[in-house]
Design a protein around this motif. Sequence first.
Motif, PDB file in Angstrom:
ATOM      1  N   THR A  50      12.305  44.699 -19.692  1.00 35.08           N
ATOM      2  CA  THR A  50      11.266  43.929 -20.366  1.00 35.08           C
ATOM      3  C   THR A  50      11.595  42.443 -20.339  1.00 35.08           C
ATOM      4  OG1 THR A  50      12.302  44.408 -22.499  1.00 35.08           O
ATOM      5  CG2 THR A  50      10.465  45.800 -21.839  1.00 35.08           C
ATOM      6  N   GLU A  51      12.874  42.100 -20.446  1.00 36.33           N
ATOM      7  CA  GLU A  51      13.290  40.693 -20.353  1.00 36.33           C
ATOM      8  C   GLU A  51      12.969  40.132 -18.964  1.00 36.33           C
ATOM      9  OE1 GLU A  51      17.429  38.067 -20.487  1.00 36.33           O
ATOM     10  OE2 GLU A  51      17.471  40.184 -21.027  1.00 36.33           O
ATOM     11  N   LEU A  52      13.297  40.887 -17.924  1.00 39.80           N
ATOM     12  CA  LEU A  52      13.021  40.423 -16.563  1.00 39.80           C
ATOM     13  C   LEU A  52      11.520  40.341 -16.296  1.00 39.80           C
ATOM     14  CD1 LEU A  52      15.772  42.352 -14.588  1.00 39.80           C
ATOM     15  CD2 LEU A  52      15.662  39.896 -14.998  1.00 39.80           C
ATOM     16  N   LEU A  53      10.758  41.279 -16.819  1.00 33.76           N
ATOM     17  CA  LEU A  53       9.308  41.236 -16.636  1.00 33.76           C
ATOM     18  C   LEU A  53       8.689  40.031 -17.339  1.00 33.76           C
ATOM     19  CD1 LEU A  53       8.461  45.026 -16.988  1.00 33.76           C
ATOM     20  CD2 LEU A  53       8.171  43.613 -14.943  1.00 33.76           C
ATOM     21  N   SER A  54       9.178  39.717 -18.533  1.00 31.66           N
ATOM     22  CA  SER A  54       8.638  38.548 -19.237  1.00 31.66           C
ATOM     23  C   SER A  54       9.035  37.255 -18.527  1.00 31.66           C
ATOM     24  CB  SER A  54       9.082  38.528 -20.694  1.00 31.66           C
ATOM     25  OG  SER A  54      10.476  38.337 -20.800  1.00 31.66           O
ATOM     26  N   MET A  55      10.258  37.194 -17.997  1.00 33.63           N
ATOM     27  CA  MET A  55      10.666  36.018 -17.214  1.00 33.63           C
ATOM     28  C   MET A  55       9.817  35.874 -15.966  1.00 33.63           C
ATOM     29  SD  MET A  55      14.723  35.348 -17.213  1.00 33.63           S
ATOM     30  CE  MET A  55      15.460  36.935 -17.446  1.00 33.63           C
ATOM     31  N   ASN A  56       9.490  36.999 -15.335  1.00 33.00           N
ATOM     32  CA  ASN A  56       8.643  36.972 -14.148  1.00 33.00           C
ATOM     33  C   ASN A  56       7.265  36.411 -14.488  1.00 33.00           C
ATOM     34  OD1 ASN A  56       8.002  37.458 -11.429  1.00 33.00           O
ATOM     35  ND2 ASN A  56       7.089  39.424 -11.952  1.00 33.00           N
ATOM     36  N   GLU A  57       6.710  36.808 -15.622  1.00 32.72           N
ATOM     37  CA  GLU A  57       5.411  36.282 -16.045  1.00 32.72           C
ATOM     38  C   GLU A  57       5.487  34.779 -16.313  1.00 32.72           C
ATOM     39  OE1 GLU A  57       2.286  37.497 -16.195  1.00 32.72           O
ATOM     40  OE2 GLU A  57       3.183  39.165 -15.099  1.00 32.72           O
ATOM     41  N   GLU A  58       6.567  34.352 -16.960  1.00 34.93           N
ATOM     42  CA  GLU A  58       6.744  32.917 -17.215  1.00 34.93           C
ATOM     43  C   GLU A  58       6.821  32.139 -15.911  1.00 34.93           C
ATOM     44  OE1 GLU A  58       9.980  31.972 -19.864  1.00 34.93           O
ATOM     45  OE2 GLU A  58       9.436  33.599 -21.218  1.00 34.93           O
ATOM     46  N   LEU A  59       7.535  32.667 -14.937  1.00 32.54           N
ATOM     47  CA  LEU A  59       7.634  31.995 -13.637  1.00 32.54           C
ATOM     48  C   LEU A  59       6.277  31.939 -12.940  1.00 32.54           C
ATOM     49  CD1 LEU A  59      11.009  33.423 -12.291  1.00 32.54           C
ATOM     50  CD2 LEU A  59      10.522  31.065 -12.928  1.00 32.54           C
ATOM     51  N   LYS A  60       5.503  33.012 -13.030  1.00 38.71           N
ATOM     52  CA  LYS A  60       4.168  33.011 -12.433  1.00 38.71           C
ATOM     53  C   LYS A  60       3.302  31.927 -13.072  1.00 38.71           C
ATOM     54  CE  LYS A  60       3.642  37.842 -11.059  1.00 38.71           C
ATOM     55  NZ  LYS A  60       2.890  39.085 -11.339  1.00 38.71           N
ATOM     56  N   GLN A  61       3.351  31.828 -14.397  1.00 40.42           N
ATOM     57  CA  GLN A  61       2.563  30.818 -15.090  1.00 40.42           C
ATOM     58  C   GLN A  61       3.017  29.413 -14.714  1.00 40.42           C
ATOM     59  OE1 GLN A  61      -0.151  31.388 -16.878  1.00 40.42           O
ATOM     60  NE2 GLN A  61       0.100  33.579 -16.528  1.00 40.42           N
ATOM     61  N   ALA A  62       4.319  29.203 -14.615  1.00 41.87           N
ATOM     62  CA  ALA A  62       4.842  27.885 -14.244  1.00 41.87           C
ATOM     63  C   ALA A  62       4.425  27.523 -12.824  1.00 41.87           C
ATOM     64  CB  ALA A  62       6.362  27.857 -14.383  1.00 41.87           C
ATOM     65  N   ARG A  63       4.468  28.487 -11.912  1.00 36.53           N
ATOM     66  CA  ARG A  63       4.035  28.217 -10.529  1.00 36.53           C
ATOM     67  C   ARG A  63       2.555  27.867 -10.489  1.00 36.53           C
ATOM     68  NH1 ARG A  63       6.732  33.198  -9.044  1.00 36.53           N
ATOM     69  NH2 ARG A  63       8.878  32.675  -8.566  1.00 36.53           N
ATOM     70  N   LYS A  64       1.760  28.590 -11.280  1.00 32.89           N
ATOM     71  CA  LYS A  64       0.325  28.339 -11.309  1.00 32.89           C
ATOM     72  C   LYS A  64       0.042  26.925 -11.815  1.00 32.89           C
ATOM     73  CE  LYS A  64      -2.252  31.726 -12.684  1.00 32.89           C
ATOM     74  NZ  LYS A  64      -2.951  32.718 -13.539  1.00 32.89           N
ATOM     75  N   VAL A  65       0.738  26.499 -12.876  1.00 31.42           N
ATOM     76  CA  VAL A  65       0.563  25.152 -13.407  1.00 31.42           C
ATOM     77  C   VAL A  65       1.017  24.122 -12.388  1.00 31.42           C
ATOM     78  CG1 VAL A  65       1.407  23.540 -15.170  1.00 31.42           C
ATOM     79  CG2 VAL A  65       0.717  25.850 -15.813  1.00 31.42           C
ATOM     80  N   PHE A  66       2.152  24.375 -11.762  1.00 32.69           N
ATOM     81  CA  PHE A  66       2.677  23.442 -10.771  1.00 32.69           C
ATOM     82  C   PHE A  66       1.725  23.305  -9.591  1.00 32.69           C
ATOM     83  CE2 PHE A  66       5.306  22.536  -7.002  1.00 32.69           C
ATOM     84  CZ  PHE A  66       5.840  21.320  -7.388  1.00 32.69           C
ATOM     85  N   GLU A  67       1.189  24.438  -9.109  1.00 36.10           N
ATOM     86  CA  GLU A  67       0.257  24.400  -7.976  1.00 36.10           C
ATOM     87  C   GLU A  67      -1.030  23.677  -8.342  1.00 36.10           C
ATOM     88  OE1 GLU A  67      -0.180  28.463  -6.802  1.00 36.10           O
ATOM     89  OE2 GLU A  67       1.807  28.531  -5.859  1.00 36.10           O
ATOM     90  N   SER A  68      -1.529  23.896  -9.558  1.00 35.47           N
ATOM     91  CA  SER A  68      -2.755  23.199  -9.957  1.00 35.47           C
ATOM     92  C   SER A  68      -2.501  21.709 -10.108  1.00 35.47           C
ATOM     93  CB  SER A  68      -3.323  23.790 -11.246  1.00 35.47           C
ATOM     94  OG  SER A  68      -2.460  23.528 -12.327  1.00 35.47           O
ATOM     95  N   ASP A  69      -1.342  21.321 -10.653  1.00 41.37           N
ATOM     96  CA  ASP A  69      -0.985  19.901 -10.750  1.00 41.37           C
ATOM     97  C   ASP A  69      -0.837  19.288  -9.367  1.00 41.37           C
ATOM     98  OD1 ASP A  69      -1.014  20.039 -13.482  1.00 41.37           O
ATOM     99  OD2 ASP A  69       1.177  20.107 -13.726  1.00 41.37           O
ATOM    100  N   GLU A  70      -0.243  20.040  -8.469  1.00 42.54           N
ATOM    101  CA  GLU A  70      -0.061  19.557  -7.100  1.00 42.54           C
ATOM    102  C   GLU A  70      -1.419  19.351  -6.418  1.00 42.54           C
ATOM    103  OE1 GLU A  70       1.651  22.032  -3.697  1.00 42.54           O
ATOM    104  OE2 GLU A  70       3.414  20.956  -4.460  1.00 42.54           O
TER     105      GLU A  70
END
Length: 136
Positions: free
Chosen positions: A102-122
């Motif tokens: 569950t810890e790894l799955l939540s970290m994976n979701e956080e990384l997905k959200q961060a990538r999405k924000v980074f890509e939209s900012d880019e």
Amino acid sequence: MSSSGGGNSSKSRPPSSQPSETTSSKRKRGVFQKELQHMMYGFGDDINPLPESVALMEDIVVEYVTDLVHKAQDIGSQRGKLSVDDFLYLIRKDSRKLNRCTELLSMNEELKQARKVFESDEDKLRKVFEVDETAE
């Protein structure tokens, strides 16, 4: 006579090692060798463990993962698809594994959200620079 007694004791052993031998012959061996060596060292083994030990660990890990996937497939086939929840259901009684998953799955979701924000900012920055270049 003692040799015949030893033969009987080997026959009374469960044939659990036999399926792993047939399974391991169907796959490439040594795929996880480096990772397992590092893990074994992290858990207190020598920095360069014996190749036989690494091979045995690899057989055990591959057999465990294969068994887990087959069980998850059986559970998922009732719904028609395999999901992460099937694996979580299988490890529900092992709190350490469940917590780590569950810890790894939540970290994976956080990384997905961060990538999405980074890509939209880019994308926004790219559009701003494209507008500036066309204005010149």
